[in-house]
Design a protein around this motif. Structure first.
Motif, PDB file in Angstrom:
ATOM      1  N   PHE A   5       0.838  -1.206   0.000  1.00  0.00           N
ATOM      2  CA  PHE A   5       0.000   0.000   0.000  1.00  0.00           C
ATOM      3  C   PHE A   5       0.874   1.258   0.000  1.00  0.00           C
ATOM      4  CE2 PHE A   5      -3.739  -2.406   0.268  1.00  0.00           C
ATOM      5  CZ  PHE A   5      -4.823  -1.563   0.134  1.00  0.00           C
ATOM      6  N   THR A   6       1.977   1.197   0.710  1.00  0.00           N
ATOM      7  CA  THR A   6       2.886   2.342   0.719  1.00  0.00           C
ATOM      8  C   THR A   6       3.556   2.487  -0.637  1.00  0.00           C
ATOM      9  OG1 THR A   6       3.291   2.032   3.073  1.00  0.00           O
ATOM     10  CG2 THR A   6       4.872   3.369   1.868  1.00  0.00           C
ATOM     11  N   ARG A   7       4.033   1.376  -1.186  1.00  0.00           N
ATOM     12  CA  ARG A   7       4.763   1.417  -2.451  1.00  0.00           C
ATOM     13  C   ARG A   7       3.888   1.820  -3.628  1.00  0.00           C
ATOM     14  NH1 ARG A   7       7.184  -3.819  -5.586  1.00  0.00           N
ATOM     15  NH2 ARG A   7       7.956  -2.723  -7.416  1.00  0.00           N
ATOM     16  N   PHE A   8       2.725   1.194  -3.765  1.00  0.00           N
ATOM     17  CA  PHE A   8       1.916   1.397  -4.960  1.00  0.00           C
ATOM     18  C   PHE A   8       0.879   2.502  -4.832  1.00  0.00           C
ATOM     19  CE2 PHE A   8       3.334  -3.058  -5.298  1.00  0.00           C
ATOM     20  CZ  PHE A   8       4.028  -2.946  -6.491  1.00  0.00           C
ATOM     21  N   TYR A   9       0.377   2.740  -3.623  1.00  0.00           N
ATOM     22  CA  TYR A   9      -0.682   3.736  -3.453  1.00  0.00           C
ATOM     23  C   TYR A   9      -0.245   4.947  -2.645  1.00  0.00           C
ATOM     24  CZ  TYR A   9      -3.396  -0.333  -4.944  1.00  0.00           C
ATOM     25  OH  TYR A   9      -3.868  -1.414  -5.626  1.00  0.00           O
ATOM     26  N   GLY A  10       0.946   4.889  -2.052  1.00  0.00           N
ATOM     27  CA  GLY A  10       1.409   6.007  -1.232  1.00  0.00           C
ATOM     28  C   GLY A  10       0.544   6.236  -0.005  1.00  0.00           C
ATOM     29  N   GLN A  11      -0.048   5.164   0.508  1.00  0.00           N
ATOM     30  CA  GLN A  11      -0.972   5.257   1.640  1.00  0.00           C
ATOM     31  C   GLN A  11      -0.504   4.355   2.774  1.00  0.00           C
ATOM     32  OE1 GLN A  11      -3.761   7.172   1.805  1.00  0.00           O
ATOM     33  NE2 GLN A  11      -3.556   7.957  -0.274  1.00  0.00           N
ATOM     34  N   ASP A  12      -0.812   4.761   4.003  1.00  0.00           N
ATOM     35  CA  ASP A  12      -0.535   3.946   5.181  1.00  0.00           C
ATOM     36  C   ASP A  12      -1.756   3.071   5.430  1.00  0.00           C
ATOM     37  OD1 ASP A  12       0.477   2.938   7.588  1.00  0.00           O
ATOM     38  OD2 ASP A  12      -0.389   4.585   8.737  1.00  0.00           O
ATOM     39  N   LEU A  13      -1.576   1.764   5.328  1.00  0.00           N
ATOM     40  CA  LEU A  13      -2.705   0.840   5.462  1.00  0.00           C
ATOM     41  C   LEU A  13      -3.357   0.941   6.834  1.00  0.00           C
ATOM     42  CD1 LEU A  13      -4.410  -1.362   4.169  1.00  0.00           C
ATOM     43  CD2 LEU A  13      -2.722  -3.038   4.932  1.00  0.00           C
ATOM     44  N   ARG A  14      -2.561   1.113   7.871  1.00  0.00           N
ATOM     45  CA  ARG A  14      -3.125   1.227   9.218  1.00  0.00           C
ATOM     46  C   ARG A  14      -4.046   2.448   9.310  1.00  0.00           C
ATOM     47  NH1 ARG A  14       1.354   1.839  13.428  1.00  0.00           N
ATOM     48  NH2 ARG A  14       1.546   3.700  12.201  1.00  0.00           N
ATOM     49  N   GLY A  15      -3.614   3.553   8.723  1.00  0.00           N
ATOM     50  CA  GLY A  15      -4.437   4.751   8.717  1.00  0.00           C
ATOM     51  C   GLY A  15      -5.711   4.582   7.907  1.00  0.00           C
ATOM     52  N   LEU A  16      -5.621   3.798   6.827  1.00  0.00           N
ATOM     53  CA  LEU A  16      -6.798   3.562   5.989  1.00  0.00           C
ATOM     54  C   LEU A  16      -7.824   2.673   6.683  1.00  0.00           C
ATOM     55  CD1 LEU A  16      -5.086   3.005   2.527  1.00  0.00           C
ATOM     56  CD2 LEU A  16      -6.180   5.082   3.376  1.00  0.00           C
ATOM     57  N   CYS A  17      -7.356   1.835   7.594  1.00  0.00           N
ATOM     58  CA  CYS A  17      -8.265   0.933   8.320  1.00  0.00           C
ATOM     59  C   CYS A  17      -8.826   1.583   9.588  1.00  0.00           C
ATOM     60  CB  CYS A  17      -7.547  -0.355   8.688  1.00  0.00           C
ATOM     61  SG  CYS A  17      -7.136  -1.379   7.263  1.00  0.00           S
ATOM     62  N   TRP A  18      -7.995   2.349  10.326  1.00  0.00           N
ATOM     63  CA  TRP A  18      -8.423   2.856  11.631  1.00  0.00           C
ATOM     64  C   TRP A  18      -8.230   4.356  11.819  1.00  0.00           C
ATOM     65  CZ3 TRP A  18      -5.465  -1.744  11.387  1.00  0.00           C
ATOM     66  CH2 TRP A  18      -6.205  -2.893  11.634  1.00  0.00           C
ATOM     67  N   TRP A  23     -10.874   4.150   4.896  1.00  0.00           N
ATOM     68  CA  TRP A  23     -11.599   3.721   3.719  1.00  0.00           C
ATOM     69  C   TRP A  23     -12.617   2.658   4.106  1.00  0.00           C
ATOM     70  CZ3 TRP A  23      -7.326   2.670  -0.496  1.00  0.00           C
ATOM     71  CH2 TRP A  23      -6.752   3.890  -0.870  1.00  0.00           C
ATOM     72  N   GLY A  24     -13.612   2.492   3.264  1.00  0.00           N
ATOM     73  CA  GLY A  24     -14.590   1.426   3.461  1.00  0.00           C
ATOM     74  C   GLY A  24     -14.006   0.086   3.017  1.00  0.00           C
ATOM     75  N   VAL A  25     -14.660  -0.968   3.431  1.00  0.00           N
ATOM     76  CA  VAL A  25     -14.194  -2.317   3.113  1.00  0.00           C
ATOM     77  C   VAL A  25     -14.165  -2.545   1.600  1.00  0.00           C
ATOM     78  CG1 VAL A  25     -14.751  -4.771   3.361  1.00  0.00           C
ATOM     79  CG2 VAL A  25     -15.011  -3.237   5.301  1.00  0.00           C
ATOM     80  N   ARG A  26     -15.179  -2.074   0.902  1.00  0.00           N
ATOM     81  CA  ARG A  26     -15.247  -2.266  -0.551  1.00  0.00           C
ATOM     82  C   ARG A  26     -14.069  -1.601  -1.256  1.00  0.00           C
ATOM     83  NH1 ARG A  26     -18.242   0.656  -4.544  1.00  0.00           N
ATOM     84  NH2 ARG A  26     -18.909   1.953  -2.830  1.00  0.00           N
ATOM     85  N   ARG A  27     -13.744  -0.384  -0.827  1.00  0.00           N
ATOM     86  CA  ARG A  27     -12.622   0.332  -1.443  1.00  0.00           C
ATOM     87  C   ARG A  27     -11.299  -0.354  -1.123  1.00  0.00           C
ATOM     88  NH1 ARG A  27     -11.132   6.746  -0.799  1.00  0.00           N
ATOM     89  NH2 ARG A  27      -9.584   6.769  -2.457  1.00  0.00           N
ATOM     90  N   LEU A  28     -11.126  -0.789   0.121  1.00  0.00           N
ATOM     91  CA  LEU A  28      -9.908  -1.511   0.483  1.00  0.00           C
ATOM     92  C   LEU A  28      -9.764  -2.787  -0.345  1.00  0.00           C
ATOM     93  CD1 LEU A  28      -9.803  -1.177   4.374  1.00  0.00           C
ATOM     94  CD2 LEU A  28      -8.043  -0.413   2.774  1.00  0.00           C
ATOM     95  N   LEU A  29     -10.858  -3.530  -0.458  1.00  0.00           N
ATOM     96  CA  LEU A  29     -10.824  -4.777  -1.210  1.00  0.00           C
ATOM     97  C   LEU A  29     -10.512  -4.538  -2.681  1.00  0.00           C
ATOM     98  CD1 LEU A  29     -11.164  -7.825  -1.053  1.00  0.00           C
ATOM     99  CD2 LEU A  29     -13.598  -7.505  -1.482  1.00  0.00           C
ATOM    100  N   SER A  30     -11.053  -3.495  -3.261  1.00  0.00           N
ATOM    101  CA  SER A  30     -10.772  -3.219  -4.675  1.00  0.00           C
ATOM    102  C   SER A  30      -9.307  -2.850  -4.874  1.00  0.00           C
ATOM    103  CB  SER A  30     -11.687  -2.125  -5.215  1.00  0.00           C
ATOM    104  OG  SER A  30     -11.280  -0.863  -4.777  1.00  0.00           O
TER     105      SER A  30
END
Length: 111
Positions: A5-18, A23-30
């Motif tokens: 997630f950091t490499r390809f999307y420039g996002q912190d996965l922990r921050g996206l979850c909590w 993000w919503g589950v659907r967006r995370l899954l996509s």
């Protein structure tokens, strides 16, 4: 997956979850489903076949064609070459090479 997630999307996965901007589950899954073939997550799930892409397959086909061409060239010129063995693709069983006894090999060399 965090590294992907950091490499390809420039996002912190922990921050996206909590985090605040989660993000919503659907967006995370996509986004998980959209990870490229060279991501750590996809490689961990796919094993060796994750490294086998269209370019690798094309190169293997070229190699196989060159082996067949060499085989036929030798055959036409009176030699008795062994049948060419195609390169092993991921998921295929290993082709055991033909074995020859020492006596047979010696007889071959001595004519």
């Amino acid at each position: 997956m965090e590294a992907d997630f950091t490499r390809f999307y420039g996002q912190d996965l922990r921050g996206l979850c909590w985090g605040e901007n989660r993000w919503g589950v659907r967006r995370l899954l996509s986004h998980i489903k959209g990870l490229p073939r060279d991501s750590a997550f996809v490689r961990a799930l796919s094993g060796v076949s994750a490294y086998w892409d269209e370019n690798a397959e094309l190169l293997a086909q070229i190699f196989d064609a060159m082996e067949r061409q060499t085989y036929y060239l030798l055959k036409v010129n009176g030699n008795d070459p062994s049948e060419p063995v195609p390169l092993q693709r991921p998921g295929q069983k290993i082709v055991e090479p033909e074995t020859v006894s020492l006596a047979e090999f010696s007889g071959f060399l001595n004519g």
